[in-house]
Scaffold this active site. Sequence first.
Site, PDB file in Angstrom:
ATOM      1  N   PHE A 131       0.865  -1.177   0.000  1.00  7.65           N
ATOM      2  CA  PHE A 131       0.000   0.000   0.000  1.00  7.65           C
ATOM      3  C   PHE A 131       0.900   1.225   0.000  1.00  7.65           C
ATOM      4  O   PHE A 131       1.643   1.472   0.947  1.00  7.65           O
ATOM      5  CB  PHE A 131      -0.935   0.066   1.218  1.00  7.65           C
ATOM      6  CG  PHE A 131      -1.816   1.290   1.157  1.00  7.65           C
ATOM      7  CD1 PHE A 131      -2.998   1.277   0.435  1.00  7.65           C
ATOM      8  CD2 PHE A 131      -1.427   2.474   1.770  1.00  7.65           C
ATOM      9  CE1 PHE A 131      -3.786   2.423   0.334  1.00  7.65           C
ATOM     10  CE2 PHE A 131      -2.209   3.631   1.666  1.00  7.65           C
ATOM     11  CZ  PHE A 131      -3.385   3.590   0.960  1.00  7.65           C
ATOM     12  N   ASP A 216       9.446   2.926   1.924  1.00  3.91           N
ATOM     13  CA  ASP A 216       8.246   3.683   2.257  1.00  3.91           C
ATOM     14  C   ASP A 216       8.007   3.520   3.754  1.00  3.91           C
ATOM     15  O   ASP A 216       7.465   2.521   4.208  1.00  3.91           O
ATOM     16  CB  ASP A 216       7.041   3.179   1.442  1.00  3.91           C
ATOM     17  CG  ASP A 216       5.765   3.952   1.776  1.00  3.91           C
ATOM     18  OD1 ASP A 216       5.741   4.656   2.799  1.00  3.91           O
ATOM     19  OD2 ASP A 216       4.791   3.832   1.006  1.00  3.91           O
ATOM     20  N   LYS A 245       2.613  10.936   7.188  1.00  3.56           N
ATOM     21  CA  LYS A 245       1.790  10.688   8.381  1.00  3.56           C
ATOM     22  C   LYS A 245       2.288  11.431   9.637  1.00  3.56           C
ATOM     23  O   LYS A 245       1.999  12.603   9.776  1.00  3.56           O
ATOM     24  CB  LYS A 245       1.635   9.189   8.610  1.00  3.56           C
ATOM     25  CG  LYS A 245       0.762   8.546   7.501  1.00  3.56           C
ATOM     26  CD  LYS A 245       0.131   7.226   7.874  1.00  3.56           C
ATOM     27  CE  LYS A 245      -0.966   6.855   6.895  1.00  3.56           C
ATOM     28  NZ  LYS A 245      -0.531   5.997   5.799  1.00  3.56           N
TER      29      LYS A 245
HETATM   30  C1  PLP Z   1      -0.753   6.063   4.350  1.00  2.13           C
HETATM   31  C2  PLP Z   1       0.318   5.539   3.511  1.00  2.13           C
HETATM   32  C3  PLP Z   1       0.638   6.138   2.269  1.00  2.13           C
HETATM   33  C4  PLP Z   1      -0.178   7.254   1.669  1.00  2.13           C
HETATM   34  O1  PLP Z   1      -0.239   8.386   2.482  1.00  2.13           O
HETATM   35  P1  PLP Z   1      -1.385   9.478   2.226  1.00  2.13           P
HETATM   36  O2  PLP Z   1      -0.975  10.621   3.117  1.00  2.13           O
HETATM   37  O3  PLP Z   1      -2.681   8.862   2.647  1.00  2.13           O
HETATM   38  O4  PLP Z   1      -1.357   9.813   0.791  1.00  2.13           O
HETATM   39  C5  PLP Z   1       1.714   5.631   1.567  1.00  2.13           C
HETATM   40  N1  PLP Z   1       2.435   4.612   2.038  1.00  2.13           N
HETATM   41  C6  PLP Z   1       2.164   4.015   3.211  1.00  2.13           C
HETATM   42  C7  PLP Z   1       3.019   2.877   3.687  1.00  2.13           C
HETATM   43  C8  PLP Z   1       1.078   4.440   3.981  1.00  2.13           C
HETATM   44  O5  PLP Z   1       0.784   3.822   5.124  1.00  2.13           O
END
Ligand code: PLP
Length: 390
Positions: A131, A216, A245
Amino acid sequence: MTSHIARNYAPLPVEIASADGAWTTDTEGRRYLDMLAGYSALNFGHRNADLVKAAKDQLDRVTLTSRAFSSDRLEPFAAALADLCGKDLVLPMNTGAEAVETGIKVARAWGYRVKGIPEGRAKIVVAENNFHGRTTTIVGFSNDDDARADFGPFAPGFVTVPFGDADALAAAIDDDTAAVLIEPIQGEAGIVVPPDGYLTAVREVTRSRNVLMIADEIQSGLGRTGHTFACDREGVVPDMYLLGKALGGGIVPVSAVVADEDVLGVIEPGQHGSTFGGNPLAAAVGHAVVTMLATGEWQERARRLGEHLEGRLAPLIGSGVTELRCVGLWAGIDVDPSLGTGREISERLLARGVLVKDTHGQTIRMAPPLTIRPTELDWAVEQLALVLRT
Ligand SMILES: *Cc1c(COP(=O)(O)O)cnc(C)c1O
């Protein structure tokens, strides 16, 4: 009454009106312990005093300049974040998806300009069940049908391999591979931890094949796992960190790509940008977040609280819980389907004053704020035990 909110979410039936620390209060005055913390965007709790102060001070000075001009906030924030990551440069954006998109652009540009991949051929290797966000490019390399269906055509240039299988990843790399993009722990997939040594193996193969390793850490980073980054669990340093985040302190969206000069330095003026990225308010809050993490106390706290939470959850295995995955203050709890879906369990917990969210059917994710007290964790787990007994 018909709602005017598009139905892209199916929220649990609670309307939050205020919040403080680990607690939220709904419009009827009922209190709920927040065991989700905005998917880790609220690592330091709701309205953390230091972060609110940084935001309020900045609101009285200047909030937005655009990058057409510099502000006195951006360089100190970038310097502090680069230092936390042990890297040279920071490219500030807003949302996590934008950080991922930025990482993809940087990796491709590096592939053509530095590695010498023939024009238009750059490939990025990604993991199954990833994700990385919701933009069209990103959902194009998701294998979640809800995320993808009817949103194509998708951008080419991505190769998917099973998560946690270093040999499969190595086999997918060829001369046109610019980067490997992975979550060091898969969050949305249900806190899926790869086998020990996986990140080390990914680091070794990417280094030896001249491929960038992009981590990520948008959900796993900034204290959640008991370390600054989930990659630290194996002492692995990727070429590029994608952050988001918690970087915004639960106040404003703040994301960033962090890498060394030889990677992020490929981006020249005019090649990438964002109207809001790196704005003074975001930089002030982001800097305060980085300052909090610089001492290591929050990471240590996540480690201690995480051990406590795991100790409380472990006895539920076999009593309603089929599998448990804990890393730092982060838990993926698979619930016996005969007791209800993850959604139903979440609704029963809501009725008992605990906020959690299901992911992928049978999994409950717990990611409470790192400010939570051990006794509050105990209470939340008691509620879960009661819910699983009914
Ligand atoms: C939440 C998340 C995203 C996307 O972040 P947004 O601020 O919602 O666009 C990307 N990668 C990971 C691992 C995430 O948990």
